[in-house]
Design a protein around this motif. Structure first.
Motif, PDB file in Angstrom:
ATOM      1  N   PRO A  10       0.838  -1.206   0.000  1.00 49.41           N
ATOM      2  CA  PRO A  10       0.000   0.000   0.000  1.00 49.41           C
ATOM      3  C   PRO A  10       0.875   1.258   0.000  1.00 49.41           C
ATOM      4  O   PRO A  10       1.968   1.277   0.583  1.00 49.41           O
ATOM      5  CB  PRO A  10      -0.789  -0.101   1.305  1.00 49.41           C
ATOM      6  N   ALA A  11       0.385   2.308  -0.640  1.00 54.20           N
ATOM      7  CA  ALA A  11       1.159   3.550  -0.747  1.00 54.20           C
ATOM      8  C   ALA A  11       1.632   4.057   0.619  1.00 54.20           C
ATOM      9  O   ALA A  11       2.761   4.517   0.751  1.00 54.20           O
ATOM     10  CB  ALA A  11       0.328   4.615  -1.459  1.00 54.20           C
ATOM     11  N   ALA A  12       0.785   3.936   1.635  1.00 54.23           N
ATOM     12  CA  ALA A  12       1.144   4.437   2.968  1.00 54.23           C
ATOM     13  C   ALA A  12       2.311   3.664   3.587  1.00 54.23           C
ATOM     14  O   ALA A  12       3.014   4.196   4.454  1.00 54.23           O
ATOM     15  CB  ALA A  12      -0.072   4.369   3.897  1.00 54.23           C
ATOM     16  N   ASN A  13       2.533   2.434   3.140  1.00 49.53           N
ATOM     17  CA  ASN A  13       3.611   1.603   3.708  1.00 49.53           C
ATOM     18  C   ASN A  13       4.876   1.600   2.852  1.00 49.53           C
ATOM     19  O   ASN A  13       5.889   1.046   3.269  1.00 49.53           O
ATOM     20  CB  ASN A  13       3.136   0.161   3.862  1.00 49.53           C
ATOM     21  N   TRP A  14       4.807   2.191   1.666  1.00 54.18           N
ATOM     22  CA  TRP A  14       5.886   2.035   0.705  1.00 54.18           C
ATOM     23  C   TRP A  14       7.230   2.559   1.211  1.00 54.18           C
ATOM     24  O   TRP A  14       8.229   1.839   1.177  1.00 54.18           O
ATOM     25  CB  TRP A  14       5.506   2.708  -0.620  1.00 54.18           C
ATOM     26  N   LEU A  15       7.289   3.785   1.684  1.00 51.52           N
ATOM     27  CA  LEU A  15       8.569   4.331   2.148  1.00 51.52           C
ATOM     28  C   LEU A  15       9.118   3.569   3.356  1.00 51.52           C
ATOM     29  O   LEU A  15      10.316   3.246   3.368  1.00 51.52           O
ATOM     30  CB  LEU A  15       8.460   5.830   2.431  1.00 51.52           C
ATOM     31  N   PRO A  16       8.315   3.232   4.374  1.00 49.60           N
ATOM     32  CA  PRO A  16       8.865   2.426   5.464  1.00 49.60           C
ATOM     33  C   PRO A  16       9.384   1.057   4.992  1.00 49.60           C
ATOM     34  O   PRO A  16      10.425   0.596   5.470  1.00 49.60           O
ATOM     35  CB  PRO A  16       7.684   2.263   6.425  1.00 49.60           C
ATOM     36  N   VAL A  17       8.683   0.424   4.062  1.00 50.64           N
ATOM     37  CA  VAL A  17       9.154  -0.871   3.547  1.00 50.64           C
ATOM     38  C   VAL A  17      10.450  -0.688   2.768  1.00 50.64           C
ATOM     39  O   VAL A  17      11.395  -1.465   2.918  1.00 50.64           O
ATOM     40  CB  VAL A  17       8.068  -1.558   2.683  1.00 50.64           C
ATOM     41  N   MET A  18      10.529   0.353   1.933  1.00 52.90           N
ATOM     42  CA  MET A  18      11.762   0.612   1.177  1.00 52.90           C
ATOM     43  C   MET A  18      12.928   0.876   2.122  1.00 52.90           C
ATOM     44  O   MET A  18      14.041   0.402   1.890  1.00 52.90           O
ATOM     45  CB  MET A  18      11.580   1.797   0.231  1.00 52.90           C
ATOM     46  N   LYS A  19      12.670   1.611   3.202  1.00 54.09           N
ATOM     47  CA  LYS A  19      13.724   1.892   4.182  1.00 54.09           C
ATOM     48  C   LYS A  19      14.192   0.588   4.827  1.00 54.09           C
ATOM     49  O   LYS A  19      15.392   0.342   4.956  1.00 54.09           O
ATOM     50  CB  LYS A  19      13.205   2.860   5.244  1.00 54.09           C
TER      51      LYS A  19
END
Length: 99
Positions: A10-19
């Motif tokens: 989900p878009a809301a989780n994308w940056l934390p997952v990428m990090k």
């Protein structure tokens, strides 16, 4: 058995997952746990989705590994076969159906 695992972040989780993913070492990224071997993994980074094919005789081990990612993304696990296995199954289906 081989399993194809697809994910959709989900878009809301994308940056934390990428990090989280990008901070893992190559050894950490390659570690799927006991009894699970990755055959290949591909990412559509901008589309926030991807696929990995793993091999294991223990679906519980596959699910255990995917459980660490499940809180962050939708996952689907599908049993799959390679070309030779598919051809062998196809021959049996044709014979079973007298085709």
């Amino acid at each position: 058995m081989k399993f194809m695992i697809t994910w959709d972040i989900p878009a809301a989780n994308w940056l934390p997952v990428m990090k989280m993913f990008s901070s893992m070492s190559p050894a950490d990224r390659a570690n799927y746990g006991d009894g699970v071997k990755a055959l290949g993994r591909w990412h559509d980074v901008v589309g926030r989705r991807g696929v990995v094919v793993v091999e294991s005789n223990d679906i519980a081990a596959v699910q255990r590994y995917m459980g660490k990612w499940n809180p962050h993304m939708a996952l689907e696990i599908t049993p799959v076969v390679d070309d030779e296995e598919a051809a062998a199954v196809g021959r049996k289906i044709v014979a079973d159906n007298n085709a």
